[in-house]
Design a protein around this motif. Structure first.
Motif, PDB file in Angstrom:
ATOM      1  N   TYR A 279     -24.170  74.726  90.920  1.00  0.00           N
ATOM      2  CA  TYR A 279     -24.150  75.744  89.995  1.00  0.00           C
ATOM      3  C   TYR A 279     -24.904  76.874  90.010  1.00  0.00           C
ATOM      4  CZ  TYR A 279     -24.035  78.177  85.547  1.00  0.00           C
ATOM      5  OH  TYR A 279     -23.735  78.950  84.349  1.00  0.00           O
ATOM      6  N   LYS A 280     -24.471  78.136  90.519  1.00  0.00           N
ATOM      7  CA  LYS A 280     -25.036  79.313  90.547  1.00  0.00           C
ATOM      8  C   LYS A 280     -25.960  78.974  91.864  1.00  0.00           C
ATOM      9  CE  LYS A 280     -25.158  81.558  86.320  1.00  0.00           C
ATOM     10  NZ  LYS A 280     -25.883  82.522  85.103  1.00  0.00           N
ATOM     11  N   ASP A 281     -25.737  78.352  92.872  1.00  0.00           N
ATOM     12  CA  ASP A 281     -26.453  78.110  93.789  1.00  0.00           C
ATOM     13  C   ASP A 281     -25.984  79.210  95.076  1.00  0.00           C
ATOM     14  OD1 ASP A 281     -28.665  76.280  95.243  1.00  0.00           O
ATOM     15  OD2 ASP A 281     -26.719  76.566  96.738  1.00  0.00           O
ATOM     16  N   ASN A 282     -27.026  79.699  95.545  1.00  0.00           N
ATOM     17  CA  ASN A 282     -26.424  80.787  96.653  1.00  0.00           C
ATOM     18  C   ASN A 282     -25.629  80.170  97.953  1.00  0.00           C
ATOM     19  OD1 ASN A 282     -27.651  83.026  95.319  1.00  0.00           O
ATOM     20  ND2 ASN A 282     -29.641  82.584  96.517  1.00  0.00           N
ATOM     21  N   LEU A 283     -26.044  79.065  98.173  1.00  0.00           N
ATOM     22  CA  LEU A 283     -25.184  78.404  98.996  1.00  0.00           C
ATOM     23  C   LEU A 283     -23.683  78.264  98.860  1.00  0.00           C
ATOM     24  CD1 LEU A 283     -25.621  76.656 102.051  1.00  0.00           C
ATOM     25  CD2 LEU A 283     -25.772  74.543 100.618  1.00  0.00           C
TER      26      LEU A 283
ATOM     27  N   ILE B 103     -25.942  72.094 106.615  1.00  0.00           N
ATOM     28  CA  ILE B 103     -25.591  72.062 105.166  1.00  0.00           C
ATOM     29  C   ILE B 103     -24.906  73.016 104.708  1.00  0.00           C
ATOM     30  CG2 ILE B 103     -27.575  73.262 104.449  1.00  0.00           C
ATOM     31  CD1 ILE B 103     -27.521  71.214 101.934  1.00  0.00           C
ATOM     32  N   GLN B 104     -24.859  74.200 105.302  1.00  0.00           N
ATOM     33  CA  GLN B 104     -23.999  75.347 105.323  1.00  0.00           C
ATOM     34  C   GLN B 104     -22.562  75.131 105.427  1.00  0.00           C
ATOM     35  OE1 GLN B 104     -26.733  75.182 107.045  1.00  0.00           O
ATOM     36  NE2 GLN B 104     -28.171  77.075 106.395  1.00  0.00           N
ATOM     37  N   LEU B 105     -22.177  74.389 106.493  1.00  0.00           N
ATOM     38  CA  LEU B 105     -20.921  73.680 106.469  1.00  0.00           C
ATOM     39  C   LEU B 105     -20.476  72.531 105.724  1.00  0.00           C
ATOM     40  CD1 LEU B 105     -21.553  75.501 109.242  1.00  0.00           C
ATOM     41  CD2 LEU B 105     -19.769  74.271 110.492  1.00  0.00           C
TER      42      LEU B 105
ATOM     43  N   MET C 273     -16.144  82.479  88.500  1.00  0.00           N
ATOM     44  CA  MET C 273     -16.671  83.736  87.452  1.00  0.00           C
ATOM     45  C   MET C 273     -17.839  84.165  88.005  1.00  0.00           C
ATOM     46  SD  MET C 273     -16.222  82.427  83.364  1.00  0.00           S
ATOM     47  CE  MET C 273     -16.538  80.582  83.580  1.00  0.00           C
ATOM     48  N   ASP C 274     -18.728  83.218  88.568  1.00  0.00           N
ATOM     49  CA  ASP C 274     -20.154  83.810  89.100  1.00  0.00           C
ATOM     50  C   ASP C 274     -19.975  84.394  90.259  1.00  0.00           C
ATOM     51  OD1 ASP C 274     -21.712  82.468  86.875  1.00  0.00           O
ATOM     52  OD2 ASP C 274     -21.631  80.837  88.042  1.00  0.00           O
ATOM     53  N   TYR C 275     -18.895  84.091  90.957  1.00  0.00           N
ATOM     54  CA  TYR C 275     -18.697  84.976  92.210  1.00  0.00           C
ATOM     55  C   TYR C 275     -18.348  86.124  92.064  1.00  0.00           C
ATOM     56  CZ  TYR C 275     -17.081  86.136  96.977  1.00  0.00           C
ATOM     57  OH  TYR C 275     -17.096  86.766  98.310  1.00  0.00           O
ATOM     58  N   TRP C 276     -17.656  86.667  91.069  1.00  0.00           N
ATOM     59  CA  TRP C 276     -17.275  88.191  90.487  1.00  0.00           C
ATOM     60  C   TRP C 276     -18.495  88.766  90.201  1.00  0.00           C
ATOM     61  CZ3 TRP C 276     -13.666  92.028  90.150  1.00  0.00           C
ATOM     62  CH2 TRP C 276     -13.964  92.965  89.243  1.00  0.00           C
ATOM     63  N   LEU C 277     -19.255  88.035  89.239  1.00  0.00           N
ATOM     64  CA  LEU C 277     -20.292  88.644  89.007  1.00  0.00           C
ATOM     65  C   LEU C 277     -21.258  88.902  90.097  1.00  0.00           C
ATOM     66  CD1 LEU C 277     -21.042  86.447  85.667  1.00  0.00           C
ATOM     67  CD2 LEU C 277     -20.200  88.680  85.726  1.00  0.00           C
ATOM     68  N   ASN C 278     -21.360  88.230  91.116  1.00  0.00           N
ATOM     69  CA  ASN C 278     -22.185  88.336  92.179  1.00  0.00           C
ATOM     70  C   ASN C 278     -22.028  89.562  93.152  1.00  0.00           C
ATOM     71  OD1 ASN C 278     -24.678  87.068  94.175  1.00  0.00           O
ATOM     72  ND2 ASN C 278     -22.967  86.864  95.246  1.00  0.00           N
TER      73      ASN C 278
ATOM     74  N   GLN D 264     -22.017  81.759  98.243  1.00  0.00           N
ATOM     75  CA  GLN D 264     -21.717  82.645  99.695  1.00  0.00           C
ATOM     76  C   GLN D 264     -20.651  82.100 100.410  1.00  0.00           C
ATOM     77  OE1 GLN D 264     -25.617  82.440 101.683  1.00  0.00           O
ATOM     78  NE2 GLN D 264     -26.543  83.469 100.187  1.00  0.00           N
ATOM     79  N   ARG D 265     -20.407  80.892 100.253  1.00  0.00           N
ATOM     80  CA  ARG D 265     -19.219  80.104 100.957  1.00  0.00           C
ATOM     81  C   ARG D 265     -17.995  80.101 100.130  1.00  0.00           C
ATOM     82  NH1 ARG D 265     -23.965  79.822 102.810  1.00  0.00           N
ATOM     83  NH2 ARG D 265     -24.326  79.673 105.187  1.00  0.00           N
ATOM     84  N   PHE D 266     -18.092  80.513  98.749  1.00  0.00           N
ATOM     85  CA  PHE D 266     -16.900  80.072  97.888  1.00  0.00           C
ATOM     86  C   PHE D 266     -15.693  80.547  98.535  1.00  0.00           C
ATOM     87  CE2 PHE D 266     -14.732  80.790  93.782  1.00  0.00           C
ATOM     88  CZ  PHE D 266     -14.481  79.922  93.437  1.00  0.00           C
ATOM     89  N   PRO D 267     -15.395  81.857  99.116  1.00  0.00           N
ATOM     90  CA  PRO D 267     -13.943  82.090  99.723  1.00  0.00           C
ATOM     91  C   PRO D 267     -13.455  80.781 100.643  1.00  0.00           C
ATOM     92  CG  PRO D 267     -15.474  84.055  99.667  1.00  0.00           C
ATOM     93  CD  PRO D 267     -16.280  82.892  99.073  1.00  0.00           C
ATOM     94  N   LEU D 268     -14.439  80.562 101.355  1.00  0.00           N
ATOM     95  CA  LEU D 268     -14.058  79.559 102.532  1.00  0.00           C
ATOM     96  C   LEU D 268     -13.780  78.249 101.739  1.00  0.00           C
ATOM     97  CD1 LEU D 268     -16.297  79.944 105.540  1.00  0.00           C
ATOM     98  CD2 LEU D 268     -14.200  80.035 105.629  1.00  0.00           C
TER      99      LEU D 268
END
Length: 439
Positions: A133-137, A49-51, A426-431, A140-144
């Motif tokens: 929404y605001k899920d760590n999975l 699921i990470q991929l 937005m959430d990635y910046w905040l994280n 964490q992979r947002f740039p990819l």
């Protein structure tokens, strides 16, 4: 199941399959279209699921191509369902109470549509928005995710351009007529020129935001921006062109602000900004002296029209009248058949959608639920600004807010992908700010 790794080979293999799918759809080989789609489904099942989360967004720009033939129901819904099942299995079939409440409440509200097929398709894509929404999975992979949706948006645009040249553009019936000749407005694989423009500008905004954070290389970001900007230009979409200028100007101002302590970078950014201004002024001068150029003539027609909103005021009035027709629209939306009937004739096209996200939200969900949704978005953006965060990371959501005046979205496949990207920017910046990684 294949174990997850740090390499991106699986993603690039998917890009290759998508190019093959584009070719088989252009040539018209239904068996190959199904075969490639099945192969992609197997890959999603096989990889962790990470991929999968990256794969879902990577595949999104080709949404309309996952079908036996163009114009039929997309098989993308199968990919989404596989992901949802894997997500819930991984999380032991649990979901946060707040998210569960949102899904259940809107599921009940949308029963008023009285159209099971539309509601099920909507629910699948809406569920993807809610669980990510605001899920760590997802975070964490947002740039990819943004890197690869940028790549597939480019390749899908190239496939769409080939189809345009070959006279096989999907769905679009948007043309510009002039004494210089007629032109079909580019719509990529989205199928509508304005929706394509909104999609591409949002992707550019997210890409440049991550370039600003050094999560995506400048080379990748600038190439993505340049290529997609060309395709946006040939959509002849007034909304997309204005928003593209807004995003690019905002990026350079943010870049200058970020590097105020680095003279060399500031000077370089200022030089680029000045060159852009000179280019714009030169462009205006060139346009003024070459009005007989077909493309320039088309843009002059678009931007000097007596009705810059292209008949949308009549469409809005029509839907407001529909809202006044029943007291129940305060609490729930109208039936889907009512929403799409009695359209307004604009030019040679009958408009059967609201073409305004704010009006459409009230039509489909009811006045009170719509106010709650608008309130959530206002609160999120307001809180972000209040805490003095980097304003450029608002660029994607601002694209949706501003374009929403002339575009609907809830029942279009693109919209919830763009909302997910906009919220997560937005959430990635905040994280990253919270854990001290922001430069």
């Amino acid at each position: 199941m294949i174990r997850s790794g740090n390499n991106e080979k699986a993603y690039y293999f998917l890009h290759f399959l998508l190019l093959m799918l584009g070719v088989t759809q252009i040539v018209g080989v239904p068996i190959a279209n199904i075969g490639i789609s099945v192969c992609i489904a197997i890959i999603i099942c096989a990889y962790p699921i990470q991929l999968n989360i990256v794969m879902l967004f990577l595949l999104a720009p080709y949404f309309n191509m996952f079908s036996v033939e163009l114009g039929t129901t997309s098989l993308y819904y199968i990919f989404a369902l596989v992901y949802l099942l894997k997500y819930f299995k991984t999380n032991k079939w649990a979901l946060k109470k707040s998210k569960l409440f949102v899904v259940f409440a809107l599921l009940c509200i949308t029963m008023s549509w009285l159209n099971t097929a539309v509601q099920v398709k909507w629910l699948v894509l809406f569920m993807l928005l809610v669980i990510n929404y605001k899920d760590n999975l997802f975070l964490q992979r947002f740039p990819l995710i943004i890197k690869h949706i940028g790549i597939s948006t480019i390749t899908s645009s190239i496939i769409g351009y080939i189809m345009l040249v070959e006279g096989k553009s999907i769905y679009t019936q948007s043309y510009i007529y002039s004494s210089q000749g007629n032109v079909t407005r580019f719509a990529g694989l989205v199928g509508d020129s304005v929706f394509y423009g909104q999609f591409a500008v949002t992707v550019i905004g997210a890409v440049l935001a991550l370039v600003l954070m050094n999560k995506i290389s400048e080379r990748t970001g600038y190439i993505t921006t340049a290529v997609l900007s060309y395709f946006i230009v040939i959509t002849f979409s007034k909304t997309a062109i204005v928003l593209l200028a807004f995003v690019i100007l905002g990026y350079f101002l943010a870049l200058i602000h970020k590097n105020m302590h680095k003279r060399k970078t500031v000077y370089r950014s200022l030089i680029v900004l000045v060159l852009l201004i000179i280019a714009v002024l030169g462009g205006v001068s060139y346009i003024a002296s070459h009005l007989n150029n077909p493309m320039i003539n088309m843009y002059v027609i678009r931007f000097t029209s007596g009705d810059l909103w292209t008949g949308r005021s009549s469409v809005t009035d029509n839907y407001i009248q529909k809202l006044y027709s029943s007291f129940t629209h305060i609490f729930v939306g109208m039936p889907y058949s009512e929403y799409t009937q009695n359209g307004v004739l604009v030019g040679q096209t009958t408009i059967t959608r609201a073409h305004n996200i704010y009006v459409e939200t009230i039509c489909l969900f009811g006045l009170i639920p719509a106010v709650v949704m608008f309130g959530f978005c206002i609160k999120k953006v307001g809180s972000y600004i209040k805490n003095q965060n980097n304003l450029f990371f608002l660029a994607p959501i601002m694209v949706l807010i501003l374009s929403g005046v002339s575009l609907h979205g809830h029942i279009e496949w693109t919209y919830y992908f763009l909302l997910a990207i906009s919220f997560c920017t937005m959430d990635y910046w905040l994280n990253e700010k919270m854990i001290g990684r922001v430069l």
